[in-house]
Design a protein around this motif. Structure first.
Motif, PDB file in Angstrom:
ATOM      1  N   LEU A  89       0.851  -1.183   0.000  1.00 25.87           N
ATOM      2  CA  LEU A  89       0.000   0.000   0.000  1.00 25.87           C
ATOM      3  C   LEU A  89       0.889   1.235   0.000  1.00 25.87           C
ATOM      4  CD1 LEU A  89      -2.514  -1.194   2.746  1.00 25.87           C
ATOM      5  CD2 LEU A  89      -2.715  -1.474   0.263  1.00 25.87           C
ATOM      6  N   HIS A 133      -5.381   3.751   3.702  1.00 27.94           N
ATOM      7  CA  HIS A 133      -4.691   2.512   4.080  1.00 27.94           C
ATOM      8  C   HIS A 133      -4.910   2.211   5.567  1.00 27.94           C
ATOM      9  CE1 HIS A 133      -3.042   2.876   0.184  1.00 27.94           C
ATOM     10  NE2 HIS A 133      -1.951   3.557   0.475  1.00 27.94           N
ATOM     11  N   THR A 182      -2.403   4.846  -3.895  1.00 26.41           N
ATOM     12  CA  THR A 182      -3.580   5.694  -3.672  1.00 26.41           C
ATOM     13  C   THR A 182      -3.145   7.153  -3.719  1.00 26.41           C
ATOM     14  OG1 THR A 182      -4.450   3.939  -2.262  1.00 26.41           O
ATOM     15  CG2 THR A 182      -5.578   6.046  -2.169  1.00 26.41           C
ATOM     16  N   THR A 372     -10.303  -5.805  -7.510  1.00 26.90           N
ATOM     17  CA  THR A 372     -10.337  -4.360  -7.272  1.00 26.90           C
ATOM     18  C   THR A 372     -11.611  -3.742  -7.831  1.00 26.90           C
ATOM     19  OG1 THR A 372      -7.921  -4.233  -7.353  1.00 26.90           O
ATOM     20  CG2 THR A 372      -9.141  -2.182  -7.704  1.00 26.90           C
ATOM     21  N   GLU A 440     -10.966  -0.061  -0.256  1.00 27.19           N
ATOM     22  CA  GLU A 440      -9.684  -0.692   0.051  1.00 27.19           C
ATOM     23  C   GLU A 440      -9.843  -1.830   1.048  1.00 27.19           C
ATOM     24  OE1 GLU A 440      -5.402   0.613   1.838  1.00 27.19           O
ATOM     25  OE2 GLU A 440      -6.157   1.659   0.059  1.00 27.19           O
TER      26      GLU A 440
END
Length: 452
Positions: A89, A133, A182, A372, A440
């Protein structure tokens, strides 16, 4: 609790439970002016890294602050259960300078909510990416079914100069099957997106000198050139009459399959009434797949400080955004050659590289991509993600592609058309932020058994 015990409904509840604490943590991060540019206090970047490390460690990850000659990054690790994949991440904790604070409606480093948006420098880019995250990891807790590596960079906004070395030094710790970055944008509020291409960037500084020192403009003007006029004439050669880039050697990428409306772009950019668009082709291509050249700054006497004297030396910072297929080294050489060839009146010129980053095209196939898409679609209540190009640059993407060629890379983000990243009054839509966090969490929950 095992992975199978977590349903989508349970994850929704867990994410909702975490949002209040996440909001407070995000606001604390926004209050830290961690700017990696040389002229700013890097003690604040260090303080930002320490705050990030505490957040990551609090998610149960083995955490350390690392450097490779630049600003500090944070690495947190939690090993994968037997047979499960590892997900990296990525986010960055440094931010852009605030610019002219008089243009902000509130203190850029004091977060303020207005109309469902949180305002402040870094509120979206990219401290909200980091917090997505954190929220996902907090929501999953001990039920996390995959291995996780959190990597939070500390100088992305200043060009990621030490990133490649950090990845090399910590290759084994960072090796993963899926990389989630991200740091991008969604198509609109209520419409998520996956980023499939990013332009590269090359910045350079051109300096022109015509005189050893300033001289009387009346005594010598008309025969002796001044550096500022020479610079203006040179900068005018960067574009043709239509506004397309006129530098030979800069590539143009493939045409986009999406279109952006003129009214939307005009409103999002805040264009003054009567100002026309530059360039040719679709607006999406001009913003995503074609090169662009912008003059970011000029060093010369200000109007208030100027006298009746010929300016002996002037400098300009020029930024090239590169097509997703171009190469920064080749592009800088093309730009330098153009500037040297078109410098008027025999003026002395030097062109120095001031940083850059490679463009990229992202493969959106593979089993983790299907997971995803499913996670995003669920978080946006059935709205499928749009696949978009982005005109900006994220050097981390191409750097990760080079270091970990076998990993799938997913680029998502918390920004929307009204975020104003890098500009005054940067903001985060809090409702969309919650959706990003949920997406996420769902992705990590499903990554151990990807669709496909």
């Amino acid at each position: 609790m095992t992975t199978k015990d977590l349903t989508e409904a349970e994850l929704r509840t867990a994410v909702e439970r975490e949002m209040s604490r996440a909001r407070a943590d995000l606001e604390d991060l926004v209050r830290i002016p961690g700017i990696a540019f040389p002229e700013f206090d890097h003690a604040e970047v260090d303080r930002s890294a320490e705050a990030v490390a505490a957040l990551v460690h609090g998610c149960g990850l083995d955490t350390q602050i690392v450097r490779a000659g630049g600003r500090p990054a944070v690495i947190g690790r939690r090993p994968a259960p037997p047979g499960a994949p590892t997900v990296l991440l990525y986010a960055h904790h440094d931010v852009q300078p605030p610019g002219d604070e008089a243009l902000w409606d509130s203190d850029p480093f004091e977060p303020v909510e207005r109309d469902g948006r949180l305002y402040g420098r870094g509120a979206a880019d990219d401290k909200a990416g980091l917090m997505a995250h954190v929220v996902a990891l907090r929501a999953l807790g001990d039920a996390l079914p995959v291995g996780v590596v959190v990597f939070v960079e500390g100088e992305e906004e200043y060009g990621s100069a030490s990133l490649a070395e950090l990845l090399r030094l910590h290759h084994d710790k960072l090796r993963s099957d899926l990389i989630v970055i991200t740091d991008s944008a969604n198509w609109d509020i209520g419409v998520p997106a996956l980023t499939t291409s990013l332009r590269g960037i090359v910045n350079c500084v051109a300096e022109i000198r015509t005189l050893h020192a300033a001289v009387h403009s009346g005594m010598f003007g008309g025969a002796v050139p001044d550096a500022l006029t020479a610079l203006v004439r040179l900068l005018a050669t960067l574009h043709d009459e239509a506004g397309d880039v006129a530098v030979e050697g800069l590539e143009t990428g493939r045409e986009s399959t999406l279109e952006l409306s003129a009214d939307r772009v005009r409103a999002e950019a805040g264009m003054v009434d009567g100002v026309r668009f530059t360039g040719t082709g679709s607006i999406a291509d001009r913003l995503w797949t074609k090169p662009s050249l912008s003059v970011l700054g000029i060093d010369a006497p200000s109007v208030l400080e100027s006298g009746n004297a010929l300016v002996p030396v002037a400098r300009a910072k020029i930024s090239a955004r590169l097509a997703p297929s171009d190469d920064p080294v080749k592009a800088f050489a093309a730009l330098r050659d153009h500037l040297e060839a078109y410098c008027p009146w025999g003026a002395a010129i030097s062109v120095d590289l001031d940083g850059g980053g490679a463009p990229c095209v992202i493969d959106t196939t593979g089993p983790h991509y299907e997971t995803t898409r499913s996670a995003i679609r669920a978080a946006w209540d059935g709205v499928a993600p749009v696949e978009i190009g982005v005109g900006g640059s994220i050097p981390a993407v191409s750097t990760f592609q080079a270091e970990f060629p076998d990993a799938e890379i997913v680029v998502t983000g918390v920004e929307d058309p009204h975020t104003r990243a890098h500009g005054p009054n940067e903001s985060l839509h809090l409702g969309e932020f919650a959706r990003v966090c949920l997406a996420e969490a769902l992705l990590l929950n499903g990554a151990a058994r990807p669709i496909g």
